[in-house]
Design a protein around this motif. Structure first.
Motif, PDB file in Angstrom:
ATOM      1  N   TYR A  85     -36.616   5.275 -70.571  1.00  0.00           N
ATOM      2  CA  TYR A  85     -37.345   4.278 -69.979  1.00  0.00           C
ATOM      3  C   TYR A  85     -37.900   3.166 -71.014  1.00  0.00           C
ATOM      4  O   TYR A  85     -37.893   1.947 -70.745  1.00  0.00           O
ATOM      5  N   GLY A  86     -38.429   3.602 -72.004  1.00  0.00           N
ATOM      6  CA  GLY A  86     -38.837   2.671 -72.738  1.00  0.00           C
ATOM      7  C   GLY A  86     -39.104   3.298 -74.374  1.00  0.00           C
ATOM      8  O   GLY A  86     -38.915   4.266 -74.414  1.00  0.00           O
ATOM      9  N   TYR A  87     -39.413   2.216 -75.420  1.00  0.00           N
ATOM     10  CA  TYR A  87     -39.395   2.628 -76.626  1.00  0.00           C
ATOM     11  C   TYR A  87     -40.667   1.686 -77.334  1.00  0.00           C
ATOM     12  O   TYR A  87     -41.026   0.706 -76.834  1.00  0.00           O
ATOM     13  N   ALA A  88     -41.141   2.552 -78.310  1.00  0.00           N
ATOM     14  CA  ALA A  88     -42.227   1.750 -78.831  1.00  0.00           C
ATOM     15  C   ALA A  88     -41.982   1.874 -80.779  1.00  0.00           C
ATOM     16  O   ALA A  88     -41.414   2.895 -81.046  1.00  0.00           O
ATOM     17  N   PHE A  89     -42.071   1.065 -81.396  1.00  0.00           N
ATOM     18  CA  PHE A  89     -42.274   0.970 -82.814  1.00  0.00           C
ATOM     19  C   PHE A  89     -43.553   1.326 -83.161  1.00  0.00           C
ATOM     20  O   PHE A  89     -44.514   0.879 -82.776  1.00  0.00           O
ATOM     21  N   ASP A 146     -37.003  -5.853 -72.532  1.00  0.00           N
ATOM     22  CA  ASP A 146     -38.241  -5.342 -71.223  1.00  0.00           C
ATOM     23  C   ASP A 146     -38.125  -3.899 -71.368  1.00  0.00           C
ATOM     24  O   ASP A 146     -39.230  -3.499 -71.076  1.00  0.00           O
ATOM     25  N   GLN A 147     -37.334  -3.023 -72.182  1.00  0.00           N
ATOM     26  CA  GLN A 147     -37.663  -1.821 -72.443  1.00  0.00           C
ATOM     27  C   GLN A 147     -38.362  -1.361 -73.746  1.00  0.00           C
ATOM     28  O   GLN A 147     -38.814  -0.296 -73.944  1.00  0.00           O
ATOM     29  N   ILE A 148     -38.830  -2.237 -74.537  1.00  0.00           N
ATOM     30  CA  ILE A 148     -39.679  -2.041 -75.575  1.00  0.00           C
ATOM     31  C   ILE A 148     -41.181  -2.356 -75.141  1.00  0.00           C
ATOM     32  O   ILE A 148     -41.387  -3.420 -74.760  1.00  0.00           O
ATOM     33  N   ILE A 149     -41.669  -1.235 -74.996  1.00  0.00           N
ATOM     34  CA  ILE A 149     -43.094  -1.213 -74.628  1.00  0.00           C
ATOM     35  C   ILE A 149     -43.821  -1.928 -75.804  1.00  0.00           C
ATOM     36  O   ILE A 149     -45.102  -2.611 -75.147  1.00  0.00           O
ATOM     37  N   GLY A 150     -43.574  -1.950 -77.048  1.00  0.00           N
ATOM     38  CA  GLY A 150     -44.270  -2.568 -77.865  1.00  0.00           C
ATOM     39  C   GLY A 150     -44.389  -2.102 -79.385  1.00  0.00           C
ATOM     40  O   GLY A 150     -43.550  -1.113 -79.705  1.00  0.00           O
ATOM     41  N   MET A 151     -45.265  -2.569 -80.172  1.00  0.00           N
ATOM     42  CA  MET A 151     -45.368  -1.656 -81.627  1.00  0.00           C
ATOM     43  C   MET A 151     -46.847  -1.721 -81.851  1.00  0.00           C
ATOM     44  O   MET A 151     -47.554  -2.460 -81.748  1.00  0.00           O
ATOM     45  N   MET A 402     -49.168   2.961 -78.972  1.00  0.00           N
ATOM     46  CA  MET A 402     -48.630   1.926 -77.914  1.00  0.00           C
ATOM     47  C   MET A 402     -48.029   2.562 -76.763  1.00  0.00           C
ATOM     48  O   MET A 402     -48.343   2.046 -75.616  1.00  0.00           O
ATOM     49  N   LEU A 403     -47.475   3.831 -76.846  1.00  0.00           N
ATOM     50  CA  LEU A 403     -46.955   4.403 -75.629  1.00  0.00           C
ATOM     51  C   LEU A 403     -48.158   4.597 -74.752  1.00  0.00           C
ATOM     52  O   LEU A 403     -47.976   4.835 -73.407  1.00  0.00           O
ATOM     53  N   GLU A 404     -49.206   5.124 -75.329  1.00  0.00           N
ATOM     54  CA  GLU A 404     -50.616   5.737 -74.383  1.00  0.00           C
ATOM     55  C   GLU A 404     -51.133   4.326 -73.601  1.00  0.00           C
ATOM     56  O   GLU A 404     -51.752   4.704 -72.579  1.00  0.00           O
ATOM     57  N   GLN A 405     -50.694   3.282 -73.868  1.00  0.00           N
ATOM     58  CA  GLN A 405     -51.217   2.025 -73.162  1.00  0.00           C
ATOM     59  C   GLN A 405     -50.548   2.191 -71.613  1.00  0.00           C
ATOM     60  O   GLN A 405     -51.257   1.405 -70.769  1.00  0.00           O
TER      61      GLN A 405
END
Length: 408
Positions: A85-89, A146-151, A402-405
């Motif tokens: 669903y999504g990815y984070a750096f 849009d699948q990058i949650i963020g860094m 970042m994923l915890e956001q």
């Protein structure tokens, strides 16, 4: 820039319902969990639970993964997080080595890279390397933006977390590491949300994730390296002080008229001056100058100072002088650690950084000293660990922050 700020807040809106956030938090802490277990733990009615689970499935953050074992009736439906669903750096900005990793939503590491923080690794160069590598990974895995949650960034402090600025850290080899607007610079380059926290906080988030099935309520993380860095969690939440407190453990005074700190900003007789990489290097070189015998004399060029890597090599060869210095430093560290235990009484203490990972002697001497000087021992029992992620703990924790956001 305003668009990026708005997008940054939109991370929290990907799962719009508070009940869905709570349920997703519970699912994310398990590899798989049954609908019946979720019903028991959530306190929701079966109709509300079904509706919220359907909402999470429709968003795409979870999926049905099969049927569990029957306990006498129908086999329960199992749910799991959809990693794709999504990815984070996660970026670790440290004084010796900096690291970048890529996690999926399930917490699996897909990519990792590191850079030595040499005299030419300025903020501009490191950010350029990080942005370039992130773009390569996005292209290689075919990830839509849009699948990058963020860094998430875990950096050496002091920091202004809200403004996203690395303020005035000490002891970087390269120039320019003052007042670095690292969040703004990376957001503008990658067009993804970025958040900043100190490295110790990121590391304890990673270790809490690794121990999520054990439900430790109170944890400490201490990083022993160039300096000493501390973070705390209580009831699974990071503890923040009125100021960035990452380096406060190293400034604990253990001898008021003791060794001066290496800069004018620190305390005389503080723990950092007795139990850091710098302290060990200083003491070893002092003993070499007065003529103490050591295997180091065969390793070093004439006039070359002993570095931590040389010292660890000599320690592995059971060099008596080096063993004495490391044991002394670890004993001081253990005294400082005992002071923390006597105030905070955590259930688990994770010890990371090169002092711990490079030397079993340091780890065991420090922890045994701390136990002996803990006031309520043996009634009070604490678990010590070197951690689950080793040197990648800060980078992994930064991505997890970042994923915890999604559930904030």
């Amino acid at each position: 820039m305003q668009d990026f700020k708005e997008e940054r807040w939109n991370v929290k809106e990907r799962i719009p319902s508070p009940k869905a956030k709570e349920l997703f938090y519970d699912i994310r802490r398990k590899q798989e969990i049954s609908k019946s277990d979720l019903l028991a733990s959530s306190g929701l009615t079966i109709s509300t639970l079904t509706r919220v689970l359907d909402e999470l499935v429709s968003i795409g953050v979870i999926s049905e993964s099969g049927l569990g074992a029957s306990t006498g009736g129908r086999r329960p439906i199992l749910y799991q997080v959809r990693g794709e669903y999504g990815y984070a750096f996660g970026l670790d900005v440290s004084r010796v080595v900096s690291r970048l990793i890529l996690l999926d939503l399930a917490g699996q590491t897909l990519e990792a890279a590191e850079w030595d923080m040499t005299v030419d690794m300025t903020p501009e160069r490191l950010i350029g390397e990080v942005v370039g590598r992130a773009r390569e990974w996005i292209a290689a895995h075919g990830i839509p933006l849009d699948q990058i949650i963020g860094m998430g960034i875990g950096a050496v402090g002091p920091l202004d977390r809200e403004a996203g600025i690395i303020e005035e850290p000490e002891w970087f080899a390269a120039p320019g590491w003052q007042h670095v607007e690292i969040v703004r610079l990376i957001e503008e380059a990658l067009h993804v949300p970025v958040l900043l926290d100190n490295g110790a906080n990121a590391a304890i988030v990673a270790e809490a994730w690794a121990n999520r099935g054990k439900d430790f309520r109170h944890m400490l993380y201490v990083h022993g390296g160039t300096g000493l860095r501390l973070s705390m969690m209580s009831d699974s939440k990071l503890i923040y002080g009125a100021a960035d407190m990452e380096g406060s453990f190293g400034q604990m005074i253990i001898q008021a008229d003791g060794i001066p700190y290496r800069t004018a900003k620190g305390n005389h007789g503080c723990l950092d001056s007795y139990a850091s990489v710098h302290a060990i290097e200083r003491e070893v070189n002092s003993r070499l100058r007065i003529g103490r015998s050591s295997r180091l004399q065969q390793m070093l060029e004439s006039g070359e100072p002993a570095r931590f890597s040389h010292i660890m090599q000599a320690l592995k060869q059971m060099d008596p002088m080096v063993t004495e210095v490391v044991t002394q430093a670890a004993t001081y560290f253990g005294i400082g650690l005992a002071n923390l235990l006597n105030i905070l009484y955590p259930e688990k203490v994770v010890l990371g950084g090169p002092l711990m990972t490079d030397s079993n002697l340091f780890f065991y001497t420090a922890t045994q000293t701390a136990i002996r000087k803990t006031y309520h021992y043996p009634k009070y029992q604490v678990i010590f660990s070197k951690g689950s992620y080793g040197e990648e703990a800060i980078a992994v924790g930064a991505a997890l922050l970042m994923l915890e956001q999604l559930t904030c």
